[in-house]
Every structure is written in C-alpha cells, then in structure tokens.
Enzyme design. Sequence first.
Site, mmCIF file in Angstrom:
data_model
loop_
_atom_site.group_PDB
_atom_site.id
_atom_site.type_symbol
_atom_site.label_atom_id
_atom_site.label_comp_id
_atom_site.label_asym_id
_atom_site.label_seq_id
_atom_site.Cartn_x
_atom_site.Cartn_y
_atom_site.Cartn_z
ATOM 1 N N CYS A 185 34.577 11.360 7.055
ATOM 2 C CA CYS A 185 35.176 11.786 8.321
ATOM 3 C C CYS A 185 36.668 11.475 8.425
ATOM 4 O O CYS A 185 37.292 11.782 9.439
ATOM 5 C CB CYS A 185 34.423 11.157 9.475
ATOM 6 N N HIS A 218 39.828 7.638 16.708
ATOM 7 C CA HIS A 218 38.692 8.271 16.047
ATOM 8 C C HIS A 218 37.571 8.455 17.065
ATOM 9 O O HIS A 218 36.963 9.533 17.113
ATOM 10 C CB HIS A 218 38.233 7.406 14.875
ATOM 11 N N GLU A 261 36.608 -0.034 16.567
ATOM 12 C CA GLU A 261 37.948 0.547 16.676
ATOM 13 C C GLU A 261 38.669 0.033 17.916
ATOM 14 O O GLU A 261 39.860 -0.318 17.861
ATOM 15 C CB GLU A 261 37.869 2.073 16.708
ATOM 16 N N LYS A 319 36.934 13.870 20.843
ATOM 17 C CA LYS A 319 35.533 14.139 20.497
ATOM 18 C C LYS A 319 34.629 14.249 21.715
ATOM 19 O O LYS A 319 33.516 14.771 21.615
ATOM 20 C CB LYS A 319 35.032 13.087 19.516
ATOM 21 N N HIS A 356 32.030 15.761 17.047
ATOM 22 C CA HIS A 356 32.554 15.174 15.813
ATOM 23 C C HIS A 356 32.523 16.239 14.720
ATOM 24 O O HIS A 356 31.452 16.647 14.270
ATOM 25 C CB HIS A 356 31.726 13.968 15.420
ATOM 26 N N PHE A 394 32.619 7.334 6.620
ATOM 27 C CA PHE A 394 31.568 6.632 5.898
ATOM 28 C C PHE A 394 32.094 6.195 4.529
ATOM 29 O O PHE A 394 32.902 6.889 3.910
ATOM 30 C CB PHE A 394 30.359 7.546 5.692
#
Length: 407
Positions: free
Chosen positions: A161, A301, A312, A331, A336, A395
């Site tokens: 991502c 993110h 985060e 998002k 996402h 990931f």
Amino acid sequence: MTGGEVAVTGLGLVTAAGIGVEETWRGVCEGRSTAALDPEMGDVPVPMSCRVQGFDADAVMGSQVWRTDRTVHLAIAAVREAVADAGLDPRGWDGARVAVVVGVGCESRDASLRATAKYLDHAYDTVSPLTIPRMLTNAAAGEIGIALNALGPSLAVNTACASGATALAAARDLLLAGRCDIALAGGAEAACHPMTSVSFSQMKALSTRLHDPAGASRPFDADRDGFVLGEGAGILVLERAADARARRGPVRALFAGHGLSGDGHHPTAGHPEGAGIERAFRAALADAGMDVVDIDHVNAHGTSTPMNDRIEGRTMSRLFRGRPPAVTSPKGVLGHTLGAAGAIDAALSVLSLQRGTIPPTANLHRLDPDLDLDVVAKTPRSVRLDTVASNSLGFGGHNAVLILRRA
C-alpha cells in the site's frame, strides 16, 4: 543535467469520487463517503466497496481494451489527464528521455482466477495466452510506455500500500540523477474484487459496518473497525523545475524530499511504536532540508483500521512534540486503493497546496481519545499551506513519506 529541484507539473486522477482531478477534488472536499454495497462482490462476507462509477474503458483504451486489465485502464486514463495538465504532447517529446514509474499492489484477480479454474479442470488448451501479461504488476508501466511513446527507464514498484508513493520517490531520484527529463509516476489498483475482499475479510482488516456502508470508512474515529476496499489511479508528471520553467510549463508544486524505510517487524502489522514511520519521516525532512516545524499539514495514510491509525497517529504526535499540524485522510471518502493510495494522496496534497484547502476526514464523529491529533473533520479547512507531508504505509513494513512544497 543533474540536481536541482523537482516540480510537479501535471496531475491525473481516477477515483470513486470522480473521473478526473476536479471531480475527485470536489468529492473529497464534500467529505461524503463513496462506500456502498457492491453487487459485483457477490455473496462474500463483506460485499462493500468504493468502486469507480461510470468509467468507460473502451473510450480510454480503444481497440486495446481486450488485452488489458482494469488496473491498466485506470492508469492510462489518469496518465492521459496528467500529461495534458502538464501541457505536454507525447507526439513532440523525446521518448527516450521520458521515464515511467508505476506502483501496483496486486496482480489481476480476474486473469488469475479464470486461468486457475481452467487449470483445475485440466482444460489447458483453453487458458488464455494473455493470462501472464495481464497478471504481471508491471503491465501498467509497460502499457503507459506503449500508449505514450515513453521509452526511458520503465519501472514497476510494489511496496504493497506504499507502492504509489514509493514510485514517486523513485521517479524523483531518476530526475535528480539525470536519467530522464520527464517522469510519469504514480500508482493504480483495481482492488474491488470478491477474492480481494474475502482475503482481507479473513484477516479482519475490513469494516463490517454493512448496515451503514457510507459510514464504514472512518479514519481516526473512536469507533473505526476496518477499511473499505477502493480502486483508482493517480499519476503525476514530474520534471526538473528549471526545465519546466524553461518551457513555460505549469509548476504546481515542488517535490522537496522523500524518506523510505522498512519496519523489519511483521508481514502485515506495523511496528507497534511506529519506529519505521518515524525513520521515513525524519529521512524525508533531512532530504528536504527541513525540520518538523516546517510542516503545515499531514496527509495521513489513515486507513480506518484500529491498529494502523493508532500507530500512525501516535507517531505523528511524538514527531511533532504533541503539537501536530492539521491532519486529514482521504480514505474516509475514497476507501483504501492499496497500491494507488500513495499517489492519489500525493496529488491531493498538491491540490491542497495550490488551493489553500484541506479536505475533511469523512465520518470522523469522535476522535479516538488515545490520539493527540488535529484532524480536519466535517468541512474543509481554508489555510495557507507552504509544506505538506504525505504518509504511506504498506504490508511487509514498507514506509514512504513525501514532502511537497508550495511552488
């Protein structure tokens, strides 16, 4: 020519909020989620997505639509808009000096599943010879080169991502090293597929708020329970600022620096203390010759998963010594988009710099009390912005931070 500043001269977007930069910008500023129950998801446990509506692949691809995957279609639409926005004409450029760097997170699910079904039935002679070309994650970069006569360095980036942001970082490096004069860079992903949904559902990564799809994606909200799958593409045209100004092209923002890091911690979970994110952020600041006090806004993110937003958010609070700048996450509106997310966020960051507006984080009703953040919610915030940081996490522990500056 090497060194100097790198400019963003063109933007192209295809998202669930709209086809094109202006439609997408209007959608994120309205702060209205695009998530909905998705009939194309079938009977999977979480049949919900932020799917691009009204997209005409035939109009984008013409006679080549049959041999390419939806990820490619989204990328081609975005890159054509970006090139036009930059005031460039591929018919007149030196293709050998044009690089393509595109991040994609996953292979074509349709091509893979169709071929697998025929393989399991031992119907080998019915497997399409296009199966492998459509499955490869470098297809978007390759097809952009074919469509636009871009013959310079051609790279496909996969950092999950963080792919779109990592692609932009790599493209900036190519420009500063003199390997190209123009870079078409970003990310694309057609992630709204039943198999993708099932896989993430089994990981407990998706929101299960099926009774309220429009309220499912809620970054940094106390009641968040997972993300919503999205799809889209974001492509930015990058040039050395001196070259762009010499041709009297638009300089929409300056790409001041980037930082990349790995967590080295877990296949899917981020480092619990955000150590990798912090390293990437500090590396980006150093690359840009800045300090944390120079950052006016963070495009986070912010996926809406309990773990990601907590890690985060706490990292941002620590970095900014308890006084983080205004934060947003697109998002909540777009879902996402996996490999495309970092590039879409970067394009939105450029628009925030240009227009002095921070879009709201959709569905933020009650900020997680464990997070000491100034998250923009409900309505856009009008403010002069000189510098924006955009975070992307993937990931495998991939972290990318981009710093963009007012031109």
